[in-house]
Design an enzyme around this catalytic site. Structure first.
Site, PDB file in Angstrom:
ATOM      1  N   HIS A  70       0.833  -1.201   0.000  1.00 40.34           N
ATOM      2  CA  HIS A  70       0.000   0.000   0.000  1.00 40.34           C
ATOM      3  C   HIS A  70       0.874   1.261   0.000  1.00 40.34           C
ATOM      4  CE1 HIS A  70      -3.141   2.624   2.289  1.00 40.34           C
ATOM      5  NE2 HIS A  70      -3.085   2.908   1.011  1.00 40.34           N
ATOM      6  N   ASP A 122      -4.455   3.290  -5.227  1.00 36.35           N
ATOM      7  CA  ASP A 122      -4.615   3.744  -3.843  1.00 36.35           C
ATOM      8  C   ASP A 122      -5.820   4.687  -3.703  1.00 36.35           C
ATOM      9  OD1 ASP A 122      -4.253   4.372  -1.202  1.00 36.35           O
ATOM     10  OD2 ASP A 122      -2.271   5.246  -1.453  1.00 36.35           O
ATOM     11  N   TYR A 141      10.679  13.516 -12.538  1.00 38.72           N
ATOM     12  CA  TYR A 141      11.916  12.779 -12.214  1.00 38.72           C
ATOM     13  C   TYR A 141      12.049  12.606 -10.702  1.00 38.72           C
ATOM     14  CZ  TYR A 141      13.820  13.481 -16.990  1.00 38.72           C
ATOM     15  OH  TYR A 141      14.048  13.465 -18.342  1.00 38.72           O
TER      16      TYR A 141
END
Lengths: 148, 148, 148, 148, 148, 148, 148, 148, 148, 148
Positions: H22, H64, H112
Site C-alpha cells: 500500500h 490507492d 523525475y
C-alpha cells in the site's frame, strides 16, 4: 612475474596503480596502520617493507607536478620535528626515483583524514613505526608512453 | 597508464598475464571468435587489433622454451596450406619480440579444443579472418627479473 | 600484526592455515609456478621468498606423522638427481622447524597433479627456479594446544 | 588449530584481529547485545563466554598506550556504581594479559554509540548481563615482532 | 539468544539443522578434522567441544529410525578396537538424548567418504583426538510438533 | 522442522530472531504493508496470518522490560479510537505469551517511521487490514537460558 | 561483432549506452583521467583513442536538444583560452556526426564535478592531454526508430 | 506463462508488483526515459509499449484510494496544457481497469523527483514521447482476495 | 498481494512457476522432506500445508497432457499399498483443479531421484508424513492465455 | 534506445549477441518452452513474439555459411510433417533477412538437446505452439564491418 615490471607489485596492485589517474592518492602503510577501517580498498603486502614498496610503485608511477605537495609522511606523535630513519629512506627513494619532490609531514590524525580519501591503501608489514607514505599520481606525457 | 608498461594492456589484462605462470596459455582472439562460450575468462579488447595485442603481450611475457611448440594459429578452413596476411604478421612479431619460435598451425576445431584449456582469452576486434593466436608463457629467469 | 604470530603470514593466509586440518596440503609456489590455473584457492605473497614463507608457515603448522611422506619438492627437468640451492634450504628449514622429515622429489607434471589437490597455493615471488614446496598438515595433540 | 595461537580464536576472528591496526576497536559482546544491528561486521562465537574471548584476544593483541582510555565496559542501568562479577573478571584479565590499564565504564547508550564505530563485534553467548567489553588495539613495537 | 533453544547453537547452525530433513547427515568435527576441504558447507564453532555440540544438536534434532545405523564415529588408526574417552561420552549423550541407538565405528578414510556426503560440517575445537561424530536426522512425527 | 521449536518459524526467520538482541525491533506485517520499500531485511511468510506469526515469535522471544513501550500497532486511518479484531487478538497473544504488556497505537506514518528502524520485517499474508505489529526484543536472563 | 553496429563499442559499452536515457551523460576519458575514483561505473577501452570512441558513440547516440549545452571538454590548466588538437577533433566529430552543437569548456575541477554525476565513464588510452569529453544523450524521436 | 495472469508481466515484474504494498509507486517508462540513473530497481520490457504495460499491471494491481492523487504523467515541455495521444490512452486504461481516477500531470523535473522514490521502474520501449506513467498501489481488501 | 492471484504464492514462488515451462517439475515437500540437499532451488513455505500449496499452484499452473504420468506421490515405506489421508486430499485437489489425472505412487528413493531433477522444491511445513507431491507443468494453449 | 539498432533488442540481449561468435547458437523460445531449466543463460522478452524477435536478431546477426544447417525449428509432436504458421513465418524472415537458408526440423527432445548447448535462450511470450527457433551465428567479413 613479467619482464620489465617490478616483481614486488602483486597482480592486484599492478591493476590498481594502472587504474589510478592524475591526482589519485595511494597510501603505503606500515604494519601498525589501521588500513582496513580507513575506507579505501586495501591491498595486502605482508612480508614487504614500506621502502621496498615505495621503490616498486615509483618504478612505474609518476608523481603529480600540478600541485605544490605530492607526497606525505606521518609526524612523530609528541615530537613533530623528528625525522625517523624510515622517512629519511622514503625521501631518498622519492628523490632518486621521481625527482625533486619534498615529502611533507602531516600530524597523525590529519594523515588519517588524508588516507581516507586515497584510491588504495597498500598494507605492508614495515616494522618501523611511522613507516607510512602517501603518493599522488601524476601525468604520463605522450612522449613518455611505453613503446617498447 | 604507467611508465614502462605497454599502454594497450588494460588493468585487468595486466593482472591476468601477471597471474599466469610457466606453461599457461593465453588466446588472442579475433572479432569473430566464439570467445564467450569457450570457458576460460574473457578479457575484452574492442577496438584493438590482434597484432597490436600480440605486440603488447610479448613486450612483457616470455614464451616457453621447455616444449617444442609454444605458439599456435588457426588453419584456413578448406585451405590448410594458406598463410593469411595477419598470420604472417603474427610470425614477424613473435620472431622480433620473443625469439626463434615458429607459430604452429592447428585445424579449426583442434584450435577450439586448445583454446578451451587456456588461462585467458583476449577478445580483440581484429577484422581479418584467422586473426587468432595462442601463446604459452615461459619462465622469467632470475637474471631477467626487473630491478629497475 | 599480532603478538606471537609470524608477521609474514597475511590475514588471509593465517585464516587459511587455521582452517586446514589433518592431511590437508598447502603449496608454497615460486614466481614462475602456474598457481592461478591449478584450481585451489590462491593466496598471493608477492615480494616474499619461498624460504621465508616456509619459515612462517612451519612456525605454526605441524607436519603429518601418519604417512610416510609429508613434504614434496619439484625435480629439476632433465636432471632429476640435482638438488638446487633453494631446495637445500627448504630441507634445512623443515628439519629445524618440524623435525626429522625428508622432502620427497616429484617429477614436474606429477608435482602439478599433487598441487591440484591441495587446499591452498601460496604464490610467492621466489626468483630461484624450482622454489616450490608442498607441506601436509599434521595433528596438534591435546598437550600441544596453546594455553598462553 | 595451529601451534602457538589461542584455539578460541576462529579463523575469521584471527583474520579480523590481524587486519586491525593502531587505534581500531573490537567489541566483545554478551548473549543479549544487539550485535547485528550495530553496523560493524559481526563474528559469532556461540558457546564461548566473554571472559574466555577476552583471554584469547589479549593473548595476541596489544592495547593502545597513546590514549588515556583503551578499554570500556557497560554501566549497570539504574545502578552506575555497581561492578558486576563479569566486569571484575574482565579487569583481572586485562591487568594480567595487557598491563596496567583500567576499564572505563560507559552508560548503556554511550556504549552503543562507541560500539557502532568499532572495527568488529565478536558475539559471544556470555549469559551474565553486562558481559560486554571494548578493547582498542595498540602498537606492536619492532622489538616485539614475532621471530619465532 | 532465545527462550527454549539451546544457546550453543549459533544462528547459522540453527538455520542449518532446521533446513535439514529426514536422512540428512551432519558431522560434528574435532579441531584437527579437515573440515574445509570435505565439500559440505562448514559452520565454525571454535571454543566449543564436540560433546557440548552433540548435546546442543540432539536437544532439537531427532535421529533416524528408518535405517539400521544412524550415528558414526571414527576408529582409532592402528587400534580399531579402542574406544576413546570422547567416544564413550558421545555414546552416553546419544543414549540419553536420542534413545537406544549405537554409534557405529568407521575406519578413518571411510569416515571421510561418509563426511563428504553430509549436509553440513560443524567445526568445533574439541582437542581430544577422534572427537568426530556423524548424526543422521530423523522424522518429527505429527504428535511431536511443537505447539508451545 | 525441529523438536521444541515453533514450526511456523522458517529457518531464515529463526536465524533472524536468534541474531536480534536487547532493544531490537521486529515488524510483523500484513498482506498490504509496503514491506519491501521500508529498508530493513524482509522475511516472507506468505500463507501465514499475523496472529499465527505473533504466536510463533513470542514462543521464543522475550519482550523488553527496560522501556515503557515494547509493542506497537497501527491506528485505523480516520478512526484512531477503533480497535480492529486483529489487534484485539494481538493483545490477547502478547498478554498470554509475554506478560503484562499493552500494545501502543501509532498513527499510520509514525508506524512507518518506526518500522524503518526495525531489525527485520516479517511479511505475512494476513488479509485483515491493520494486521501489523512491532515487537521489541528483551533480555534472556541467566536463569532463563535453555539447559534442556 | 554485429552488422550495422560500430565495432569499437564493446558489448558492455553497447549495453551501457542502450540503457542510458534522455539527459544522461557519458564521459569519454583520456589515459590520465582519474576514472576509477569518480564514482560512476567505468568501462575500459584500452588501446582506443578518445576520438575513435567519440566517433563510435555518436554513430548511435543522439545529443540532447532540450538544453543549451550538451557536450563539454576540459580547459587547459593555466591557459583557459587554448584549444588543444584533440579538442579541435572532438568538435569536428560532434559537428559531423550529431549536428550544430558547440562543445563547452569547463575548468579542470568543474569538469571533475560534472563527471561525478555521469551515467558512465569510458576510459580510453588517448595519450594526448585534455582528451576528455562529456556527451549528453538526447531523444530518439518516433520517426528515427530503427525499422531495418 | 500461467493461467489467469497477464502474459506481458515477466516473472521478475510479477514478483516485483507482488512485493509492493500500500502506497508504493511503480513507474512505467518510455524508451527515452533515463530509467537506469533514477535509483530504483529497473525491470526491462523492451518490445512492449507503455499502454500494453499499463493494461497488464492494472489487471492485477489496485490503485490507492487513501490519497487524492494516485497516478501521474509527465507534462509536455514547453506546452504544459497539451495532452499527447499516449496520455489520452493512459487515462482510458486507468478509468476502465481501475475506476474513477484522474491522472495528474507533473512538470518534467518534478516527475523525475517523483520517479526517484518509486519502488520499481519498468523500462518499456514505447516510442511515443511522454509515454511515462506512475501508479500508486492500493489495498486489496479481504473480500477481494483471490480464492479461485 | 495482487488481484486474481492466489495469495499463498509468495513473490518468489510466483516468479518460479512463471519461469517454468512445458515438462518442468515442481516438488511440494512436507516438513520432513530433505529439501535442501536435493539440488534444485528451494522456496520455503513454512506455516503452509502441502494441500494448501497444491491448491495455490494448480490455480495457475496446468498439468502436462503429453505424457502418461504428470503427478507423483511417495509410497508409504513398508506398506506400498497404503493411501495416507494427505494423498487422498492431493488426488481430490488435482482432479478438481486440473482434470482427470491420476497421481502415480513412487517408492521413497525413486521419489528422491525424481525430485533431484525438478525445477524447484517448495518446502512446506505439512506435518502429516508422506505429504509430498510432484507436479509436471503443461502447456498454456493460445486460447487459454489471460486477456483479462 | 539507440539510432540504427533494432529497438526490440534489450540492452542485455544486445550485449549477448555482440559477445557471441562464429558457430555460437541462440534459441528464440516460445511462451511454453522450459527455458530456465535448459542450462544456458536466459534473457526474458515477455510481451514480444518469436517472429518479432527473429526479425530483431537477424537485423544485426549473420547466419553461419560454414555448415550445412544453420537454423532449426521444433517438429510437431505426433505430426512430424506439419508446418505450423509460426514456422512458415520464421522461414520467410530467415529468407528475407539472412539469405537462402532452410530451417531444419528437429524432433522435440532432439531440439531440447540442441538448446542445452546454445550460448543464450531468449524467452519470448509467443503464444503459438512450436514457436521455437535456433539460429547459428556466422562471420562478419571485413568488408561488412560497420564504418558508419
Amino acid at each position: 612475474m613479467l619482464k620489465g615490471i617490478h616483481p614486488v607489485l602483486s597482480p592486484d596492485l599492478l591493476r590498481a596503480i594502472a587504474r589510478m589517474g592524475h591526482g589519485d592518492d595511494i597510501v603505503i602503510a606500515d604494519a601498525n596502520f589501521p588500513s582496513s577501517t580507513m575506507g579505501p580498498e586495501v591491498i595486502r603486502a605482508d612480508g614487504v617493507t614500506a621502502t621496498e614498496m615505495a621503490e616498486a610503485i615509483l618504478a612505474h608511477m609518476p608523481l603529480d607536478t600540478f600541485v605544490p605537495e605530492t607526497a606525505w609522511r606521518m609526524e612523530v606523535v609528541g615530537d613533530p620535528g623528528a625525522m625517523p630513519e624510515v622517512c629519511v629512506e622514503f625521501q631518498e627513494i622519492v628523490s632518486r626515483r621521481a625527482g625533486d619532490f619534498r615529502i611533507a609531514p602531516l600530524e597523525r590524525f590529519a594523515f588519517y583524514e588524508h588516507a581516507r580519501k586515497a584510491a588504495y591503501i597498500v598494507a605492508t608489514t614495515e616494522f618501523r613505526l611511522y613507516g607510512n607514505l602517501v603518493l599522488k599520481k601524476g601525468v604520463v606525457h605522450p612522449h613518455e608512453v611505453y613503446r617498447g
